[in-house]
Design a protein around this motif. Structure first.
Motif, short mmCIF file in Angstrom:
data_model
loop_
_atom_site.label_atom_id
_atom_site.label_comp_id
_atom_site.label_asym_id
_atom_site.label_seq_id
_atom_site.Cartn_x
_atom_site.Cartn_y
_atom_site.Cartn_z
N LEU A 176 18.23 25.38 114.59
CA LEU A 176 19.41 24.37 114.55
C LEU A 176 20.30 25.00 113.61
O LEU A 176 19.89 26.02 113.04
N VAL A 177 21.67 25.54 114.28
CA VAL A 177 22.85 26.36 113.60
C VAL A 177 23.56 24.56 113.16
O VAL A 177 24.26 25.17 112.17
N ALA A 178 23.76 24.01 113.79
CA ALA A 178 24.65 22.30 113.77
C ALA A 178 25.04 21.62 114.26
O ALA A 178 23.86 21.78 115.89
N LYS A 179 24.71 20.22 113.72
CA LYS A 179 24.50 19.09 114.23
C LYS A 179 26.07 18.16 113.57
O LYS A 179 26.39 18.70 112.70
N VAL A 180 25.99 16.91 114.15
CA VAL A 180 27.13 15.73 113.15
C VAL A 180 26.28 14.82 113.15
O VAL A 180 25.31 14.70 113.21
N THR A 181 26.27 14.30 111.58
CA THR A 181 25.61 13.08 110.90
C THR A 181 26.62 11.91 110.85
O THR A 181 27.85 11.82 111.17
N PRO A 182 26.03 10.66 111.24
CA PRO A 182 26.48 9.49 110.87
C PRO A 182 27.55 9.52 109.50
O PRO A 182 27.13 10.47 108.82
N PRO A 183 28.91 8.53 110.00
CA PRO A 183 29.93 8.59 108.82
C PRO A 183 29.03 8.19 107.41
O PRO A 183 27.99 6.57 107.58
N ARG A 184 28.96 7.94 106.33
CA ARG A 184 28.62 7.25 105.34
C ARG A 184 28.96 5.92 105.16
O ARG A 184 30.84 6.16 105.65
N GLU A 185 28.50 5.20 104.76
CA GLU A 185 29.12 4.11 104.66
C GLU A 185 29.61 3.46 103.35
O GLU A 185 28.28 3.30 102.22
N GLU A 186 30.76 2.80 103.43
CA GLU A 186 31.60 2.59 101.92
C GLU A 186 30.57 1.65 100.75
O GLU A 186 29.95 1.02 102.32
N GLU A 187 30.34 2.07 100.64
CA GLU A 187 29.17 0.80 99.26
C GLU A 187 30.05 -0.14 98.52
O GLU A 187 31.63 0.09 98.14
N VAL A 188 29.90 -0.90 98.98
CA VAL A 188 30.36 -2.47 98.54
C VAL A 188 30.34 -3.38 97.27
O VAL A 188 28.53 -3.20 97.37
N ILE A 189 31.25 -3.00 96.00
CA ILE A 189 30.57 -3.71 94.50
C ILE A 189 30.66 -4.74 95.04
O ILE A 189 32.21 -5.22 95.13
N GLU A 190 29.92 -5.60 93.91
CA GLU A 190 29.57 -7.80 94.33
C GLU A 190 29.78 -7.47 92.81
O GLU A 190 29.97 -6.61 91.74
N PRO A 191 30.84 -8.19 92.53
CA PRO A 191 31.46 -8.80 91.10
C PRO A 191 30.25 -9.28 89.96
O PRO A 191 29.52 -10.26 91.08
N VAL A 192 30.21 -9.54 89.39
CA VAL A 192 29.68 -8.97 88.18
C VAL A 192 29.79 -9.93 87.37
O VAL A 192 31.06 -10.56 86.94
N VAL A 193 29.35 -11.59 87.81
CA VAL A 193 29.44 -12.94 86.29
C VAL A 193 28.41 -12.42 85.18
O VAL A 193 27.61 -12.43 85.16
N VAL A 194 29.74 -12.57 84.77
CA VAL A 194 28.99 -12.30 82.61
C VAL A 194 28.90 -14.40 82.50
O VAL A 194 29.79 -14.99 81.82
N GLU A 195 27.12 -14.36 82.45
CA GLU A 195 27.07 -15.83 81.69
C GLU A 195 26.96 -15.83 80.52
O GLU A 195 26.35 -16.86 80.11
N GLY A 196 26.41 -14.84 79.66
CA GLY A 196 26.62 -15.02 78.40
C GLY A 196 27.24 -15.77 77.10
O GLY A 196 26.88 -17.04 76.78
N GLU A 197 28.54 -15.41 77.77
CA GLU A 197 29.53 -15.86 77.37
C GLU A 197 29.58 -18.02 77.01
O GLU A 197 29.72 -18.07 76.24
N GLU A 198 29.71 -17.79 78.80
CA GLU A 198 30.15 -19.15 79.14
C GLU A 198 28.36 -19.74 78.80
O GLU A 198 28.90 -20.98 78.33
N GLY A 199 27.37 -19.57 78.34
CA GLY A 199 26.29 -19.75 77.56
C GLY A 199 25.90 -20.22 76.26
O GLY A 199 26.31 -21.24 75.82
N GLU A 200 26.89 -18.85 76.02
CA GLU A 200 27.21 -19.01 74.16
C GLU A 200 28.77 -20.83 74.16
O GLU A 200 28.33 -21.42 73.21
N GLU A 201 29.72 -20.12 74.64
CA GLU A 201 30.28 -21.54 74.44
C GLU A 201 29.49 -22.85 74.57
O GLU A 201 30.30 -24.12 73.89
N ALA A 202 28.80 -23.38 76.11
CA ALA A 202 28.59 -24.09 76.30
C ALA A 202 27.93 -24.65 75.03
O ALA A 202 27.34 -26.43 74.95
#
Length: 226
Positions: A176-202
């Motif tokens: 093999l000399v050359a070929k093409v590969t599929p484009p990279r999918e962009e990573e979707v970053i899920e929002p992170v919910v911090v529950e510690g502070e809310e739990g402490e306040e509750a």
């Protein structure tokens, strides 16, 4: 057109070569079965200009102190890793009547439709081919046209390359000399919910409510006793 370079015999060695380099001169050696080993030196600008034309495969005529030119190839150039300036050059004298093995660099040209229109990624597995031939027949480079890479199924193998019939390719035709590969999918970053502070306040709120309820119960008890 024959490539030629004029060099001078070198009579300095070792650490003294450093002084040559500061004046724009590159130390080197011309060696081979018929020439032995001849220390030489030449202008750095002249060497760079020659290398752009000849690479490490084209035959050049090396004339030492104006003498009879010797057919040679640029075997190797040592360079400063930071500046890229040539530190030393080796010229290998060749016999024009005997075949030799050489690594011919690949030059990728043209445009892949898959890369240009579909965002695919170009993958190359070789940067040179090993060929056998007479020194004067060795190509400077071998072109690889990327146009056949029209989709993700297309590939280019050694057998697909246009190589002068004067030389023999040593590589496996199916490599093999050359070929093409599929484009990279962009990573979707899920929002992170911090529950510690809310739990402490509750928890703090619950403790406060319990405290207030306890104080109310105590007051009621005291009222009942009185």
């Amino acid at each position: 057109m024959d490539l030629e370079i004029a060099v001078n015999a070198r009579d300095v060695y070792g650490k003294q070569n450093k002084r040559l380099r500061t004046t724009g001169v590159v130390p080197g050696v011309l060696f081979g079965k018929t020439t032995g080993s001849i220390p030489v030196q030449l202008e750095a600008k002249a060497l760079d200009a020659l290398y752009r034309q000849a690479g490490r495969t084209s035959v050049v005529k090396v004339a030492v102190d104006g003498g009879q030119p010797t057919s040679a190839i640029i075997k190797s150039i040592q360079r400063n890793p930071l500046t890229g300036k040539a530190l030393h050059v080796d010229f290998f004298a060749v016999d024009l009547t005997h075949e030799m093995l050489a690594d011919i660099p690949l030059s990728f040209t043209g445009t892949s439709h898959a890369v240009e229109m579909e965002g695919a990624i170009l993958f190359t597995s070789l940067d040179h081919l090993k060929v056998r031939g007479l020194p004067g027949d060795l190509p400077h480079e071998i072109e690889v046209d990327l146009a056949p890479l029209v989709d993700l199924e297309a590939t280019i193998h050694v057998r697909d390359l246009a190589v002068d019939a004067k030389v023999t390719v040593v590589n496996d035709p199916d490599e093999l000399v050359a070929k093409v590969t599929p484009p990279r999918e962009e990573e979707v970053i899920e929002p992170v919910v911090v529950e510690g502070e809310e739990g402490e306040e509750a928890a703090e709120g619950e403790e406060a409510a319990e405290g207030e309820a306890g104080e109310g119960a105590t007051a009621a008890e005291e009222g009942a006793e009185s």
